[in-house]
Write a protein that holds these residues in place. Structure first.
Motif, PDB file in Angstrom:
ATOM      1  N   TYR A 106       0.712  -1.305   0.093  1.00 30.41           N
ATOM      2  CA  TYR A 106       0.092   0.119  -0.067  1.00 30.41           C
ATOM      3  C   TYR A 106       1.059   1.121  -0.110  1.00 30.41           C
ATOM      4  O   TYR A 106       2.156   1.031   0.484  1.00 30.41           O
ATOM      5  N   THR A 109      -1.367   5.116   4.541  1.00 35.93           N
ATOM      6  CA  THR A 109      -2.604   4.990   5.410  1.00 35.93           C
ATOM      7  C   THR A 109      -3.097   6.124   5.779  1.00 35.93           C
ATOM      8  O   THR A 109      -2.501   7.144   5.971  1.00 35.93           O
ATOM      9  N   ILE A 146      -8.760  11.402  -1.509  1.00 43.27           N
ATOM     10  CA  ILE A 146      -8.563   9.898  -2.383  1.00 43.27           C
ATOM     11  C   ILE A 146      -9.192  10.224  -3.697  1.00 43.27           C
ATOM     12  O   ILE A 146     -10.612  10.367  -3.788  1.00 43.27           O
ATOM     13  N   THR A 150      -9.755   4.585  -6.759  1.00 44.06           N
ATOM     14  CA  THR A 150      -8.673   4.073  -5.860  1.00 44.06           C
ATOM     15  C   THR A 150      -9.197   2.812  -5.061  1.00 44.06           C
ATOM     16  O   THR A 150     -10.211   2.881  -4.583  1.00 44.06           O
ATOM     17  N   LEU A 152      -8.989   0.610  -2.207  1.00 48.36           N
ATOM     18  CA  LEU A 152      -8.953   0.858  -0.666  1.00 48.36           C
ATOM     19  C   LEU A 152      -9.168  -0.460   0.355  1.00 48.36           C
ATOM     20  O   LEU A 152      -9.628  -1.294  -0.229  1.00 48.36           O
ATOM     21  N   TYR A 195      -6.280   1.927   4.321  1.00 48.21           N
ATOM     22  CA  TYR A 195      -5.128   1.722   3.301  1.00 48.21           C
ATOM     23  C   TYR A 195      -5.296   2.042   2.072  1.00 48.21           C
ATOM     24  O   TYR A 195      -6.201   1.762   1.083  1.00 48.21           O
ATOM     25  N   ILE A 196      -4.400   3.002   1.388  1.00 42.01           N
ATOM     26  CA  ILE A 196      -4.470   3.303  -0.106  1.00 42.01           C
ATOM     27  C   ILE A 196      -3.895   1.971  -0.558  1.00 42.01           C
ATOM     28  O   ILE A 196      -2.724   1.958  -0.837  1.00 42.01           O
TER      29      ILE A 196
END
Length: 198
Positions: A106, A109, A146, A150, A152, A195-196
């Motif tokens: 990731y 965060t 975001i 995306t 996640l 979390y990205i």
């Protein structure tokens, strides 16, 4: 003696058939075991659900393997270093079934305040900002924090895709979609780690 030998042979044949079901298939029949563009049915619905649960698919879980499903399969294959074919073969399916838990990769965060919503809440529509049927696995975000689309991972919720926006969702806020109003009410409002996912 003959009965014992016959019983042993019969047991071995049964074990062989159970353990090696694909041995009797021709190469063409084994290739048909792969699921690709144009396929329909419960098997495709299961694949779409696995892709959605892992944050790769935001479309409707309708059992139709169309371009959106193929794109999600390719993104999944790319992220797991599989051959990027868009076809769900045995290896891709095995990887899909194993994917669970926190992501191993990731980019960052975020500590966020999370609320919950569903299509059954008063004033909510049935579709997200990006045009997908509202369901669990989708989230409303502030696109300046975001970007839409995306992937996640939210502790306590699972994988999601940033697919919606909302007038009250600004800054470090996220609104997590649920399938029913009661599930959304049970979630309530919580502090979560988002979390990205790469």
């Amino acid at each position: 003696m003959k009965r014992v030998l016959l019983a042993v042979i019969l047991t071995l044949v049964v074990l062989f058939v159970v353990v090696c079901p694909a041995v009797g298939l021709t190469a063409e029949q084994q290739e048909k075991a792969s699921v690709a563009l144009g396929a329909r049915g419960d098997e495709v619905r299961g694949i779409q659900k696995l892709l959605a649960d892992s944050g790769f698919y935001a479309g409707e879980i309708d059992g139709v393997f169309g371009p959106v499903t193929a794109k999600a399969v390719k993104e999944f294959q790319r992220s797991t270093s599989l051959d990027v074919s868009g076809v769900v073969d045995k290896e891709t399916f095995a990887y899909l079934e194993r994917l669970a838990g926190e992501p191993s990769r990731y980019s960052r965060t975020l500590a966020m305040k999370a609320s919950a919503y569903s299509a059954h809440d008063p004033g909510n529509g049935s579709y997200t900002y990006r045009g997908n049927l509202l369901r669990r696995g989708l989230a409303a975000v502030d696109p300046s924090v975001i970007p839409l689309g995306t992937r996640l991972y939210i502790k306590g919720y699972g994988y999601a895709i940033a697919d919606d926006i909302g007038s009250a969702i600004k800054g470090n806020r996220i609104d997590l979609a649920f399938d029913s109003r009661s599930d959304a009410l049970n979630f309530g409002v919580q502090r979560v780690t988002v979390y990205i996912v790469d």
